[in-house]
Design a protein around this motif. Structure first.
Motif, PDB file in Angstrom:
ATOM      1  N   ASP A  16       0.643  -0.833   0.082  1.00 23.85           N
ATOM      2  CA  ASP A  16      -0.538   0.027  -0.122  1.00 23.85           C
ATOM      3  C   ASP A  16       0.812   0.999   0.072  1.00 23.85           C
ATOM      4  N   LEU A  17       2.513   1.539   0.472  1.00 25.34           N
ATOM      5  CA  LEU A  17       3.095   2.403   0.468  1.00 25.34           C
ATOM      6  C   LEU A  17       3.747   2.450  -1.022  1.00 25.34           C
ATOM      7  N   LEU A  18       3.861   1.411  -1.839  1.00 27.97           N
ATOM      8  CA  LEU A  18       4.184   1.761  -3.482  1.00 27.97           C
ATOM      9  C   LEU A  18       3.194   1.740  -4.433  1.00 27.97           C
ATOM     10  N   ASP A  19       2.115   1.410  -3.943  1.00 34.58           N
ATOM     11  CA  ASP A  19       0.864   1.157  -5.215  1.00 34.58           C
ATOM     12  C   ASP A  19       0.628   2.558  -6.380  1.00 34.58           C
ATOM     13  N   SER A  20       0.916   3.090  -5.641  1.00 35.21           N
ATOM     14  CA  SER A  20       0.056   4.474  -6.602  1.00 35.21           C
ATOM     15  C   SER A  20       1.621   5.635  -5.729  1.00 35.21           C
ATOM     16  N   ASP A  21       0.965   6.855  -7.079  1.00 36.52           N
ATOM     17  CA  ASP A  21       2.677   7.739  -7.250  1.00 36.52           C
ATOM     18  C   ASP A  21       2.351   8.691  -5.825  1.00 36.52           C
TER      19      ASP A  21
ATOM     20  N   SER B 277      15.546  18.036 -12.533  1.00 35.21           N
ATOM     21  CA  SER B 277      16.201  19.455 -12.623  1.00 35.21           C
ATOM     22  C   SER B 277      17.716  19.716 -11.838  1.00 35.21           C
ATOM     23  N   THR B 278      17.605  18.706 -10.888  1.00 31.62           N
ATOM     24  CA  THR B 278      18.358  18.157 -10.781  1.00 31.62           C
ATOM     25  C   THR B 278      19.733  16.679 -11.439  1.00 31.62           C
ATOM     26  N   GLY B 279      18.927  16.542 -11.886  1.00 27.14           N
ATOM     27  CA  GLY B 279      19.519  15.080 -12.727  1.00 27.14           C
ATOM     28  C   GLY B 279      20.138  13.826 -11.579  1.00 27.14           C
TER      29      GLY B 279
ATOM     30  N   ILE C 266       6.614  18.197  -6.954  1.00 26.54           N
ATOM     31  CA  ILE C 266       6.717  16.546  -7.521  1.00 26.54           C
ATOM     32  C   ILE C 266       6.713  16.747  -8.852  1.00 26.54           C
ATOM     33  N   GLU C 267       6.419  17.989  -9.367  1.00 28.11           N
ATOM     34  CA  GLU C 267       6.034  17.656 -11.112  1.00 28.11           C
ATOM     35  C   GLU C 267       7.655  17.401 -11.038  1.00 28.11           C
ATOM     36  N   ASN C 268       8.803  17.251 -11.123  1.00 27.21           N
ATOM     37  CA  ASN C 268      10.616  17.068 -11.015  1.00 27.21           C
ATOM     38  C   ASN C 268      10.298  15.879 -10.563  1.00 27.21           C
ATOM     39  N   VAL C 269       9.591  14.934 -10.450  1.00 22.84           N
ATOM     40  CA  VAL C 269       9.665  13.398  -9.507  1.00 22.84           C
ATOM     41  C   VAL C 269      10.195  12.555 -10.478  1.00 22.84           C
ATOM     42  N   ALA C 270      10.623  11.853 -10.585  1.00 20.68           N
ATOM     43  CA  ALA C 270       9.892   9.986 -11.059  1.00 20.68           C
ATOM     44  C   ALA C 270      10.443   9.175 -10.351  1.00 20.68           C
ATOM     45  N   PHE C 271       9.450   8.114 -10.380  1.00 20.52           N
ATOM     46  CA  PHE C 271      10.294   7.049  -8.977  1.00 20.52           C
ATOM     47  C   PHE C 271      10.790   5.802  -9.894  1.00 20.52           C
TER      48      PHE C 271
END
Length: 280
Positions: free
Chosen positions: A13-18, A42-44, A58-63
């Motif tokens: 449940d802690l990993l199932d959605s952004d 933004s930082t790479g 949040i708009e700069n984040v990928a998981f």
């Protein structure tokens, strides 16, 4: 594998959605250290959820689920949190690596107390102490892993990973302090001296495996919990909890627990570096 099955039940449940993953980053959730990584466009750079760096937009984040996955996407490792030092849960033969809450308990001034008692009185006293405290630990679904004479080590999450492990470990620490206070009321009524305990609680990765003919629990998490218990003497408190353990508690439950604790700031623990600590 068993570890992966337990992981799925405890942390899915802690990993199932952004949204859930972003919440883990916002709260630096130690439960997902080694299970989740995030990259900042933004930082790479990619980080662990517990990274102390300022939180990104949040708009700069990928998981990502692994360091390799993040690096294949073009991100480089953060020099502050060092993502490859995180240890994801794993089962390797007799060795199991997983996150647990570790609780150390010790009686303060035990040697002085024991010097004033006959050996049979000392035995009866310790037997009473361990029976009372074991009941508290088991009431919070923990296990007493090892007795240490006038103290012990308890674990929460040793048999099965659950997202509530850190919460139950901290709540147990508070429960032990309250139980000893009630026991002291009984002791005073019987003309016996009060008992003072020190409790330390930390949460993080450990390795379980056979060592020296017994099942051992090894890792920095164990060392920090032990140092926190010793810290209670310096601070003159009964309970010391790491900020990492509190961060591994859900937001609602964490707020409730913080209401019962006070922040003592960042403390350098011998051999374990600086840690933000809460006490009661």
């Amino acid at each position: 594998m068993v570890a992966q099955a337990n992981l799925h039940r405890g942390f899915a449940d802690l990993l199932d959605s952004d949204e859930a993953r972003w919440n883990a980053v916002l709260h630096r959730d130690a439960r997902l250290d080694g299970l989740l990584y995030y990259g900042v466009s933004s930082t790479g750079i990619y980080c662990r959820p517990v990274c102390p760096a300022r939180r990104p937009k949040i708009e700069n984040v990928a998981f990502f689920r692994s360091c390799d996955e993040a690096e294949k996407a073009g991100y480089r490792s953060c020099k502050r949190c060092r993502p490859r030092r995180a240890a994801p849960p794993a089962q390797q033969g007799n060795l199991s690596i997983r996150p647990v809450a570790v609780l150390f308990v010790d009686i303060k001034g035990y040697s002085t107390m024991a010097a004033r008692m006959r050996p049979d009185e000392t035995f009866a006293f310790l037997d009473d102490f361990h029976a009372r405290t074991k009941a508290i630990v088991e009431g919070f679904h923990g296990i007493v892993h090892k007795h240490l004479g006038d103290g012990f080590v308890a674990l929460f999450g040793a048999r099965e990973l659950k997202s509530s492990d850190a919460r139950r470990g901290i709540a147990c620490g508070l429960g032990l302090v309250e139980a000893v206070a009630k026991w002291n009321d009984e002791r005073r009524g019987n003309g016996q001296p009060p008992v003072a305990i020190g409790v330390g609680v930390h949460y993080g990765m450990v390795a379980f495996g056979p060592a020296g003919g017994e099942q051992a629990v090894i890792g920095d998490t164990v060392n920090v919990a032990s140092r926190l218990e010793r810290l209670t003497r310096r601070l003159d408190v009964a309970l010391a909890v790491s900020d990492a353990a509190l961060r591994a508690v859900s937001v609602h439950a964490g707020k409730q627990l913080r209401g019962r604790l006070k922040s003592v700031g960042t403390v350098r623990l011998p051999g374990c570096g600086p840690h933000r600590v809460w006490a009661a």
